[in-house]
Design a protein around this motif. Structure first.
Motif, PDB file in Angstrom:
ATOM      1  N   ASP A 181     -13.395   3.666  -1.311  1.00  0.00           N
ATOM      2  CA  ASP A 181     -14.327   2.439  -1.328  1.00  0.00           C
ATOM      3  C   ASP A 181     -13.293   1.174  -0.595  1.00  0.00           C
ATOM      4  N   ASN A 182     -12.077   1.213  -1.086  1.00  0.00           N
ATOM      5  CA  ASN A 182     -11.236   0.187  -0.312  1.00  0.00           C
ATOM      6  C   ASN A 182     -11.344   0.611   1.134  1.00  0.00           C
TER       7      ASN A 182
ATOM      8  N   TYR B 249       0.958  -1.367   0.104  1.00  0.00           N
ATOM      9  CA  TYR B 249      -0.031  -0.118   0.070  1.00  0.00           C
ATOM     10  C   TYR B 249       1.080   1.296  -0.006  1.00  0.00           C
ATOM     11  N   LYS B 250       2.042   1.174   0.663  1.00  0.00           N
ATOM     12  CA  LYS B 250       2.668   2.368   0.725  1.00  0.00           C
ATOM     13  C   LYS B 250       3.391   2.857  -0.561  1.00  0.00           C
ATOM     14  N   VAL B 251       3.761   1.733  -1.345  1.00  0.00           N
ATOM     15  CA  VAL B 251       4.313   2.118  -2.706  1.00  0.00           C
ATOM     16  C   VAL B 251       3.208   2.229  -3.933  1.00  0.00           C
ATOM     17  N   GLY B 252       2.099   2.024  -3.303  1.00  0.00           N
ATOM     18  CA  GLY B 252       0.960   2.320  -4.253  1.00  0.00           C
ATOM     19  C   GLY B 252       0.624   0.994  -4.941  1.00  0.00           C
TER      20      GLY B 252
ATOM     21  N   LEU C  23      -3.525  -3.090  -6.351  1.00  0.00           N
ATOM     22  CA  LEU C  23      -4.297  -4.343  -6.630  1.00  0.00           C
ATOM     23  C   LEU C  23      -3.487  -5.596  -6.135  1.00  0.00           C
ATOM     24  N   GLU C  24      -2.397  -5.403  -6.013  1.00  0.00           N
ATOM     25  CA  GLU C  24      -1.705  -6.800  -5.244  1.00  0.00           C
ATOM     26  C   GLU C  24      -1.811  -6.468  -3.774  1.00  0.00           C
ATOM     27  N   ALA C  25      -1.910  -5.691  -3.376  1.00  0.00           N
ATOM     28  CA  ALA C  25      -2.325  -5.549  -1.776  1.00  0.00           C
ATOM     29  C   ALA C  25      -3.666  -6.026  -1.526  1.00  0.00           C
ATOM     30  N   ASP C  26      -4.691  -5.573  -2.319  1.00  0.00           N
ATOM     31  CA  ASP C  26      -6.073  -6.040  -2.154  1.00  0.00           C
ATOM     32  C   ASP C  26      -5.904  -7.556  -2.258  1.00  0.00           C
ATOM     33  N   GLU C  27      -5.407  -7.962  -3.172  1.00  0.00           N
ATOM     34  CA  GLU C  27      -5.389  -9.641  -3.606  1.00  0.00           C
ATOM     35  C   GLU C  27      -4.737 -10.218  -2.233  1.00  0.00           C
ATOM     36  N   LEU C  28      -3.729  -9.795  -1.814  1.00  0.00           N
ATOM     37  CA  LEU C  28      -3.208 -10.371  -0.581  1.00  0.00           C
ATOM     38  C   LEU C  28      -4.114 -10.307   0.606  1.00  0.00           C
TER      39      LEU C  28
END
Length: 763
Positions: free
Chosen positions: A673-674, A632-635, A638-643
Motif C-alpha cells: 500500500d505504501n 526505510y532500510k532499517v525498517g 512510520l518515521e520514514a512515512d512522516e518524513l
C-alpha cells in the motif's frame, strides 16, 4: 511449359524476379532457381535477364551482375545501352571501377556515347575506392562545355565521397556550388549530409539542415527520418527521436523495419522496454514484419534490465513468425543469463548452439568463463577454456583476462602465473592492453609481494605493452595500503616522468593513503593540487577526506568540505551523508555499510543534520531522500512515512533513482500500500519508477490477490509511460510483468532442439 505458354511464362518470370530479389540471400536463391530452369532446357528471355541485371545492381551485387552479363552474351543476346549502364553502375557500386572502365570503352566502340549517367557511375566507383582525385578530375571533364554535363546525382555522389573521407567542410561547399551548375540539392543530397553530421554527434545541426531541406522544397523521406532517429538515439535523446518518429507517421510516411529497429534499440538501451514493445505492437498492426534483428534488440533490452527468462520466452515468438534464431540471438541470451548468475541456462544454450550446427564464436565461452571465474569455480572455467580450444575456437585477450582475474581474486596467483606463461606465451595471441598484467600486479600488491609485482611489469614491457594509468594506480594503492607512502610517491613521480597523466583514481588512492597514515595535512595539500592538474576530485575523494576529518573529531571541517563539494557540482552520495550523520551522532567513522547510524538517529539528530547540510549548500531534496532511504532500510517505516509527508508538504521530492530505491525497500518489507502511495507521488511529479521496481510491486499485488488494484496500477503506468496504443501493448505487459517461468524456458529449449532436427520447409 507443358502447355507451351512461353509468352505468359516469361512475363511471370519477370514479375517473379522483381518480387523475389529484395535481399541478397533471396537474389542468390533466385539465380539458383533460374539456373535449374536452364538445366531443364528452358531458355531465359532477354527481358528476364535485363530485369535480373537491374535487381542485382540495386542490391550492389556487381560480380553476380557480371556473371549474368556473360551468360547473356553466351546465349547470343545483344545488350542495349540500358543494360550496359546497369552493369557499369553495379560494378562501380562494389568498387570494381577498372572493370567498369573496360565496359565503358566497349560501349564507346559500339557507338554509344558515355553520357552523364555512365560518367556519374564512374565517379561513384572512384569514390568507393577512395580515389577522390580521380573522381574530381572526371567531374571537371564532365563540367566543361564539351563534356557530358553533371546533374544532382553526380554532385550527391561526390558529396557522399567527401563525407566518407571525413571532409565535411568540402562536402558542404560542394552543396553550395550546385546552384552555380543549375542543380538543386535533392532529398538524397540532404540525407547524405544529415547522416554525416549525425555520425559525428551533431544532431542539433542535422535538425537545422532538415529545416533547410524542407524550406528549399526537398521532402525528407523515410530514410532521412531513420538516420535522424538513429542519431538522436545514439546521443540518448530518445524522446526527441520518438517525436520525429510520430511526426513521420502523421505525415503519411511508412516507417521501415529498420526505422522501428533503430527506435526499439534506443528504448532498450535506456531500459524502457514497455515503449519498445509498444513499437513491436505497432509494427504488427501496420503489417511491417519484424525481422530477427527486431527480436535481438528486444531480447538485449530485456537482458539489460535483468530479465533473461523473458528474453528466452521471446524465442517462441521468433519461431512462430517464421524466423529462426541466429548465433547472435543465443549470444545475447548466454550473456544475459551469465550476468544474472544463471549458469545452468547458459550451458544449456551453449549446448543448443552446437546441436543446431551453428558456428560458435568465442563470445559465449568467454561470458561463461568470466562468470565461473567470478563465482570461484575455476576448475570448471579452466575446463571450458580447454573445450573451447579443442573445438578450434581461439580464446582472445578478454577470455584469458577473465580466467586470470578469477585466479587472482580467489587467491590462486600461482595458477594465474602458470596460465600466463603456458598459454599466453605459447599461443600467437597478440596482447594489446595491460589488463592481464594489471590483474596479477594488483594481486601481488595486495599480498604485499612488490618484488613479484615489479617482475610482472618487466614481463609486460617484454611483451611491448606499456603500463597504463591503471597499472601505476594499482601500485600506488598497494604501497599506500602497506603504509609505504614514500614508495607510492616515487611511483607517482615516475608515472608523470613517463608522460602518463594521473587520473582521479590515482589521486584518490594517494589521498586515502595519507589519511590512513594520519597525515591529514599532506592529504589536504594533495587534494588541493588536483584542480591545478585539471583532475577534479570525485565523490569518493571528497568522502575519504570528509571521513578523515570526522574521525579526527573535526566535524565542522568535514561540513566545510561538503560545502566545497556542492559548490564544485559534485553530488554527495549516501556514504558521504552517512559519514557526516554518524559523526554528528557518535563522533566516529561510519560502520562498514551496516547503517546502524539510522537505528541510533533520533528526530533531533535528523533536524540538526538537515539544518547543517542545508547551511553548507546541499539541496533539501537530497537530504530528505538520504534520511528517508536510510529509515526505510532499517525498517523505521512510520518515521520514514512522516518524513515523506513533511518533504512533500515543503515542496520537495526525491529523484527517480531514489524513488525506485525506496520502492524496492518497501517491497522487501511487503508494504505494498505504501508502494502505491509512492508511485502516485512519483506520477504526480512526472517521474517513472524503474521497470524492475514496478515489477516488484506488481508481483506483490499478485501475491495478495489484489486484481483490481493491479489493473489500475497497470493502467496508470501505461498512461505515464506515454503509451498511445494501450490495447496493442496490453498483452505484452502481461508477458513482461509476470513472474519468470523457468520450466517454460526449459520446455522452449526442447522445442527448439526438436525443430532443429527437422528439415525446414522452403517456400
Amino acid at each position: 511449359m507443358r502447355c507451351n505458354c512461353f509468352g505468359i511464362l516469361h512475363k511471370v518470370i519477370v514479375v517473379f524476379i522483381k518480387d523475389c530479389s529484395s535481399t541478397v540471400p533471396e537474389a542468390l536463391r533466385l539465380i539458383d532457381v533460374l539456373d535449374d530452369m536452364r538445366n531443364y532446357g528452358f531458355g531465359i528471355s532477354y527481358p528476364c535477364y535485363s530485369t535480373l541485371l537491374m535487381c542485382l545492381s540495386k542490391l550492389q551485387m556487381g560480380l553476380s551482375a557480371f556473371s549474368v552479363y556473360k551468360r547473356m552474351v553466351n546465349d547470343g543476346f545483344v545488350l542495349g545501352l540500358i543494360d550496359y549502364m546497369t552493369l557499369i553502375n553495379a560494378l562501380c557500386k562494389n568498387g570494381f571501377v577498372r572493370g567498369a572502365e573496360t565496359l565503358v570503352s566497349k560501349v564507346v566502340k559500339i557507338g554509344y556515347d558515355a553520357d552523364v549517367h555512365i560518367c556519374t557511375s564512374l565517379v561513384l566507383g572512384y569514390c568507393r575506392i577512395g580515389d577522390l582525385t580521380e573522381a574530381f578530375q572526371l567531374f571537371d571533364k564532365m563540367s566543361k562545355p564539351d563534356g557530358c554535363g553533371v546533374n544532382e546525382v553526380t554532385f550527391t555522389v561526390l558529396i557522399h565521397g567527401l563525407c566518407e573521407a571525413g571532409k565535411l567542410i568540402e562536402a558542404f561547399q560542394l552543396k553550395e556550388q550546385m546552384a552555380i551548375n543549375g542543380c538543386r540539392p535533392s532529398t538524397r543530397t540532404y540525407t547524405v549530409l544529415i547522416k554525416a553530421i549525425c555520425d559525428i554527434g551533431l544532431t542539433d545541426k542535422a535538425l537545422c539542415l532538415l529545416d533547410e531541406m524542407v524550406k528549399k522544397g526537398s521532402e525528407p523521406n523515410a530514410h532521412t527520418f531513420t538516420i535522424l532517429i538513429d542519431g538522436l538515439c545514439r546521443e540518448g535523446k530518445i524522446e526527441e527521436a520518438n517525436g520525429i518518429f510520430r511526426n513521420m507517421v502523421k505525415n503519411g510516411l511508412t516507417p521501415s523495419t529498420v526505422t522501428f529497429n533503430v527506435l526499439i534499440n534506443g528504448y532498450c538501451k535506456q531500459g524502457k522496454v514497455v515503449s519498445a514493445f509498444e513499437l513491436l505492437a505497432m509494427m504488427e498492426k501496420r503489417n511491417s514484419r519484424p525481422n530477427i534483428r527486431t527480436y535481438n534488440e528486444l531480447m538485449e533490452g530485456l537482458c539489460r534490465i535483468g530479465k533473461p527468462y523473458k528474453a528466452m520466452i521471446l524465442v517462441r515468438k521468433i519461431i512462430d513468425n517464421g524466423l529462426w534464431p541466429e548465433r547472435l540471438t543465443y549470444n545475447i541470451l548466454v550473456d544475459g543469463f551469465c550476468k544474472e548468475g544463471q549458469l545452468e541456462m547458459g550451458f544449456r544454450l551453449l549446448k543448443l548452439v552446437d546441436s543446431l550446427n551453428l558456428v560458435s564464436d568465442k563470445f559465449p565461452y568467454t561470458m561463461l568463463i568470466d562468470r565461473l571465474s567470478k563465482e570461484g569455480t575455476l576448475d570448471q572455467a579452466n575446463g571450458l577454456l580447454g573445450l573451447m580450444m579443442k573445438k578450434g575456437i581461439n580464446p582472445d585477450e578478454v577470455t584469458f583476462t577473465a580466467l586470470i582475474n578469477g585466479y587472482c581474486k580467489n587467491g590462486k596467483i600461482e595458477n594465474a602465473v602458470i596460465l600466463l606463461d603456458t598459454l599466453v606465451w605459447s599461443t600467437d595471441l597478440n596482447l594489446t592492453s595491460p589488463h592481464i598484467f594489471n590483474s596479477l600486479i594488483d594481486a601481488f600488491s595486495k599480498d604485499m609481494k612488490f618484488g613479484l609485482a615489479d617482475a610482472m611489469i618487466g614481463k609486460m614491457l617484454k611483451c611491448c605493452v606499456t603500463p597504463s594509468v591503471v597499472t601505476y594506480t594499482i601500485l600506488i594503492d598497494g604501497f599506500c595500503q602497506a603504509g609505504k607512502i614514500n614508495r607510492s610517491l616515487e611511483v607517482f613521480e615516475l608515472m608523470k616522468r613517463c608522460n602518463c597523466a594521473p587520473n582521479v583514481y590515482t589521486f584518490t588512492a594517494l589521498v586515502n593513503g595519507f589519511c590512513q597514515s594520519g597525515r591529514l595535512e599532506e592529504a589536504t595539500k594533495l587534494f588541493e593540487t588536483m584542480s591545478d592538474s585539471d583532475v577534479p576530485p570525485n565523490v569518493v575523494t571528497y568522502t575519504i577526506l570528509i571521513k578523515a576529518y570526522v574521525k579526527s573529531g573535526d566535524l565542522e571541517h568535514g561540513f566545510e568540505i561538503l560545502n566545497d563539494m556542492v559548490k564544485n557540482k559534485c553530488q554527495p552520495n549516501f556514504e558521504t551523508f552517512s559519514v557526516l550523520l554518524e559523526g554528528l551522532i557518535l563522533s566516529k567513522s561510519v560502520s562498514d555499510g551496516s547503517f546502524t547510524v539510522f537505528n541510533e538517529m533520533g528526530s533531533a539528530h535528523a533536524v540538526e543534520f538537515l539544518q547543517k547540510a542545508k547551511k553548507h549548500g546541499v539541496g533539501v531534496s537530497d537530504i530528505y531522500s538520504f534520511l528517508i532511504v536510510g529509515l526505510y532500510k532499517v525498517g523505521r517505516m512510520l518515521e520514514a512515512d512522516e518524513l515523506v509527508q513533511e518533504m512533500v508538504k515543503n515542496g520537495y521530492f526525491p529523484d527517480e533513482f531514489e524513488c525506485s530505491h525506496i520502492l524496492e525497500h518497501l517491497c522487501k518489507q511487503e508494504k505494498y500500500d505504501n508502494c502505491i502511495a509512492w508511485m502516485k507521488l512519483m506520477f504526480d511529479h512526472g517521474f517513472m519508477p524503474s521497470f524492475g521496481s514496478f515489477c516488484c510491486v506488481v508481483h506483490g499485488f499478485q501475491k495478495e490477490g489484489k486484481i483490481h488494484e493491479l489493473q489500475d496500477l497497470m493502467s496508470d503506468y501505461l498512461s505515464k509511460s506515454g503509451v498511445e496504443d494501450r490495447h496493442g501493448v496490453s498483452t505484452y505487459m502481461d508477458f513482461l510483468v509476470s513472474c519468470d517461468e523457468l520450466d517454460e524456458c526449459f520446455e522452449l529449449l526442447e522445442v527448439v532442439e526438436k525443430l532443429s532436427t527437422q528439415e525446414r520447409p522452403v517456400v
